[in-house]
Design a protein around this motif. Structure first.
Motif, PDB file in Angstrom:
ATOM      1  N   THR A  41      57.102  79.674 -20.017  1.00 24.37           N
ATOM      2  CA  THR A  41      56.855  78.299 -19.755  1.00 24.37           C
ATOM      3  C   THR A  41      57.295  77.377 -18.937  1.00 24.37           C
ATOM      4  OG1 THR A  41      57.021  77.398 -22.019  1.00 24.37           O
ATOM      5  CG2 THR A  41      56.929  75.428 -20.717  1.00 24.37           C
ATOM      6  N   ALA A  42      58.868  77.694 -17.801  1.00 24.66           N
ATOM      7  CA  ALA A  42      59.379  77.090 -16.673  1.00 24.66           C
ATOM      8  C   ALA A  42      58.449  77.914 -15.399  1.00 24.66           C
ATOM      9  CB  ALA A  42      60.690  77.275 -16.876  1.00 24.66           C
ATOM     10  N   ALA A  43      58.566  79.056 -16.008  1.00 25.27           N
ATOM     11  CA  ALA A  43      57.724  79.484 -14.762  1.00 25.27           C
ATOM     12  C   ALA A  43      55.997  79.370 -14.418  1.00 25.27           C
ATOM     13  CB  ALA A  43      57.306  81.236 -15.083  1.00 25.27           C
ATOM     14  N   LEU A  44      55.467  78.507 -15.221  1.00 26.95           N
ATOM     15  CA  LEU A  44      54.552  78.106 -15.126  1.00 26.95           C
ATOM     16  C   LEU A  44      54.141  77.144 -13.924  1.00 26.95           C
ATOM     17  CD1 LEU A  44      52.746  77.781 -18.791  1.00 26.95           C
ATOM     18  CD2 LEU A  44      52.366  79.590 -16.667  1.00 26.95           C
ATOM     19  N   PHE A  45      55.980  76.213 -13.508  1.00 28.09           N
ATOM     20  CA  PHE A  45      55.765  75.124 -12.848  1.00 28.09           C
ATOM     21  C   PHE A  45      55.667  75.303 -11.395  1.00 28.09           C
ATOM     22  CE2 PHE A  45      57.113  73.037 -16.778  1.00 28.09           C
ATOM     23  CZ  PHE A  45      56.531  71.826 -16.222  1.00 28.09           C
ATOM     24  N   ALA A  46      55.281  74.798 -10.264  1.00 28.03           N
ATOM     25  CA  ALA A  46      55.545  74.963  -8.717  1.00 28.03           C
ATOM     26  C   ALA A  46      56.935  74.923  -8.990  1.00 28.03           C
ATOM     27  CB  ALA A  46      55.111  73.890  -8.189  1.00 28.03           C
ATOM     28  N   GLU A  89      42.132  64.381  -5.341  1.00 24.71           N
ATOM     29  CA  GLU A  89      41.744  64.921  -4.030  1.00 24.71           C
ATOM     30  C   GLU A  89      43.217  66.232  -3.743  1.00 24.71           C
ATOM     31  OE1 GLU A  89      45.523  61.952  -2.042  1.00 24.71           O
ATOM     32  OE2 GLU A  89      43.605  60.881  -3.159  1.00 24.71           O
ATOM     33  N   ASN A  90      42.671  66.604  -2.462  1.00 22.56           N
ATOM     34  CA  ASN A  90      43.565  68.077  -2.213  1.00 22.56           C
ATOM     35  C   ASN A  90      43.692  69.076  -2.943  1.00 22.56           C
ATOM     36  OD1 ASN A  90      44.901  66.623   0.813  1.00 22.56           O
ATOM     37  ND2 ASN A  90      46.309  65.358  -1.145  1.00 22.56           N
ATOM     38  N   ALA A  91      42.613  68.927  -3.809  1.00 23.12           N
ATOM     39  CA  ALA A  91      41.824  69.920  -5.140  1.00 23.12           C
ATOM     40  C   ALA A  91      42.749  70.481  -5.421  1.00 23.12           C
ATOM     41  CB  ALA A  91      42.319  71.627  -4.022  1.00 23.12           C
ATOM     42  N   THR A  92      43.845  69.351  -6.270  1.00 23.68           N
ATOM     43  CA  THR A  92      44.729  68.590  -7.256  1.00 23.68           C
ATOM     44  C   THR A  92      44.199  68.430  -8.808  1.00 23.68           C
ATOM     45  OG1 THR A  92      45.249  67.037  -6.917  1.00 23.68           O
ATOM     46  CG2 THR A  92      46.999  68.466  -5.391  1.00 23.68           C
ATOM     47  N   ILE A  93      43.980  69.413  -9.717  1.00 24.28           N
ATOM     48  CA  ILE A  93      43.467  69.115 -10.977  1.00 24.28           C
ATOM     49  C   ILE A  93      44.390  68.196 -11.629  1.00 24.28           C
ATOM     50  CG2 ILE A  93      43.129  70.256 -12.726  1.00 24.28           C
ATOM     51  CD1 ILE A  93      42.199  72.905 -10.993  1.00 24.28           C
ATOM     52  N   GLN A  94      43.979  67.430 -12.333  1.00 26.21           N
ATOM     53  CA  GLN A  94      44.692  66.157 -13.409  1.00 26.21           C
ATOM     54  C   GLN A  94      44.136  66.620 -14.692  1.00 26.21           C
ATOM     55  OE1 GLN A  94      45.825  61.800 -12.924  1.00 26.21           O
ATOM     56  NE2 GLN A  94      44.469  61.771 -14.348  1.00 26.21           N
ATOM     57  N   PHE A 114      49.054  66.285 -16.711  1.00 28.76           N
ATOM     58  CA  PHE A 114      48.938  67.715 -16.501  1.00 28.76           C
ATOM     59  C   PHE A 114      48.804  67.331 -14.830  1.00 28.76           C
ATOM     60  CE2 PHE A 114      50.119  69.434 -20.162  1.00 28.76           C
ATOM     61  CZ  PHE A 114      50.796  70.268 -20.610  1.00 28.76           C
ATOM     62  N   ILE A 115      49.979  67.514 -13.951  1.00 31.46           N
ATOM     63  CA  ILE A 115      48.717  67.600 -12.670  1.00 31.46           C
ATOM     64  C   ILE A 115      49.417  68.855 -11.708  1.00 31.46           C
ATOM     65  CG2 ILE A 115      48.768  66.507 -10.125  1.00 31.46           C
ATOM     66  CD1 ILE A 115      48.306  64.631 -11.182  1.00 31.46           C
ATOM     67  N   LEU A 116      47.988  69.545 -11.452  1.00 31.82           N
ATOM     68  CA  LEU A 116      47.982  70.910 -11.311  1.00 31.82           C
ATOM     69  C   LEU A 116      47.834  71.488  -9.861  1.00 31.82           C
ATOM     70  CD1 LEU A 116      46.395  72.928 -13.927  1.00 31.82           C
ATOM     71  CD2 LEU A 116      48.930  72.361 -13.904  1.00 31.82           C
ATOM     72  N   HIS A 120      46.924  76.792  -9.264  1.00 29.64           N
ATOM     73  CA  HIS A 120      46.978  76.307 -10.618  1.00 29.64           C
ATOM     74  C   HIS A 120      48.811  76.024 -10.936  1.00 29.64           C
ATOM     75  CE1 HIS A 120      43.186  76.128 -11.062  1.00 29.64           C
ATOM     76  NE2 HIS A 120      42.963  76.769  -9.177  1.00 29.64           N
ATOM     77  N   GLN A 121      49.285  76.140 -10.279  1.00 28.47           N
ATOM     78  CA  GLN A 121      50.993  75.848 -10.470  1.00 28.47           C
ATOM     79  C   GLN A 121      51.051  74.153 -10.947  1.00 28.47           C
ATOM     80  OE1 GLN A 121      52.960  76.565  -6.829  1.00 28.47           O
ATOM     81  NE2 GLN A 121      53.836  78.293  -8.190  1.00 28.47           N
ATOM     82  N   ILE A 122      52.256  73.960 -12.106  1.00 28.49           N
ATOM     83  CA  ILE A 122      52.334  72.490 -12.582  1.00 28.49           C
ATOM     84  C   ILE A 122      53.349  71.788 -11.681  1.00 28.49           C
ATOM     85  CG2 ILE A 122      53.293  70.903 -14.489  1.00 28.49           C
ATOM     86  CD1 ILE A 122      52.241  73.283 -17.038  1.00 28.49           C
ATOM     87  N   SER A 123      52.486  70.833 -11.117  1.00 27.60           N
ATOM     88  CA  SER A 123      53.394  69.929  -9.928  1.00 27.60           C
ATOM     89  C   SER A 123      54.102  68.891 -11.308  1.00 27.60           C
ATOM     90  CB  SER A 123      52.289  69.698  -8.979  1.00 27.60           C
ATOM     91  OG  SER A 123      51.571  69.270  -8.982  1.00 27.60           O
ATOM     92  N   TYR A 124      53.955  68.548 -11.871  1.00 27.00           N
ATOM     93  CA  TYR A 124      54.056  67.415 -12.973  1.00 27.00           C
ATOM     94  C   TYR A 124      53.562  67.359 -13.724  1.00 27.00           C
ATOM     95  CZ  TYR A 124      55.515  62.484 -13.776  1.00 27.00           C
ATOM     96  OH  TYR A 124      55.164  61.852 -14.572  1.00 27.00           O
ATOM     97  N   THR A 125      54.540  67.017 -14.378  1.00 28.38           N
ATOM     98  CA  THR A 125      53.588  67.222 -16.630  1.00 28.38           C
ATOM     99  C   THR A 125      54.356  66.074 -16.682  1.00 28.38           C
ATOM    100  OG1 THR A 125      52.724  67.818 -18.218  1.00 28.38           O
ATOM    101  CG2 THR A 125      55.319  68.550 -17.167  1.00 28.38           C
TER     102      THR A 125
END
Length: 143
Positions: A41-46, A89-94, A114-116, A120-125
């Motif tokens: 799970t943690a490895a999915l994060f930036a 913006e900047n091709a991030t996905i919410q 989630f912000i990816l 496509h890594q999770i930068s924020y959840t």
């Protein structure tokens, strides 16, 4: 070829079919979380990704997130129901997902945000409990 050929059997389980969401990172987040595979799970994060759980301050970084999940995530099951995704913006996905979280001592409605990043890594959840203030006070565990 059908799209089902590219989805793992675990993702085909009903609890991981989130209405409105096809983002593999988010589906894998719930799959690994519910399986207790907290390192995965943690490895999915930036590398500098942030998790904001209820009643806690930001937890920053893959190692810190893995440690937190190992301490606090035991016995927690997430049941995501439906969600919406939008490109920012900047091709991030919410992505916002509604569902329930179940622990050994309670069940509560939850909103996951989630912000990816572009990879496509999770930068924020952020995990937000959807309950009244009175309900939230009764949910808060003693540490």
């Amino acid at each position: 070829m059908t799209s089902a050929e590219f989805i793992s059997p675990a993702q085909l389980k009903a609890e991981f079919q989130i209405q409105g969401i096809t983002e593999a990172t988010v589906l894998h987040y719930f799959e690994t979380l519910n399986a207790g595979e907290f390192e995965a799970t943690a490895a999915l994060f930036a590398v500098d990704g942030v998790m904001r759980p209820p009643f806690e301050s930001d937890i920053v970084g893959v190692d810190a997130i893995a440690t937190y999940l190992k301490q606090e995530g035991q016995g927690v099951k997430a049941y995501p129901n439906s969600g919406i995704a939008e490109t920012l913006e900047n091709a991030t996905i919410q992505i916002q997902i509604r569902g329930k979280a179940q622990t050994s001592w309670c069940s509560v409605n939850v909103l996951w945000l989630f912000i990816l990043n572009q990879q496509h890594q999770i930068s924020y959840t952020r995990i937000k409990l959807l309950a009244s203030p009175k309900e939230l006070i009764s949910l808060r565990r003693e540490k």
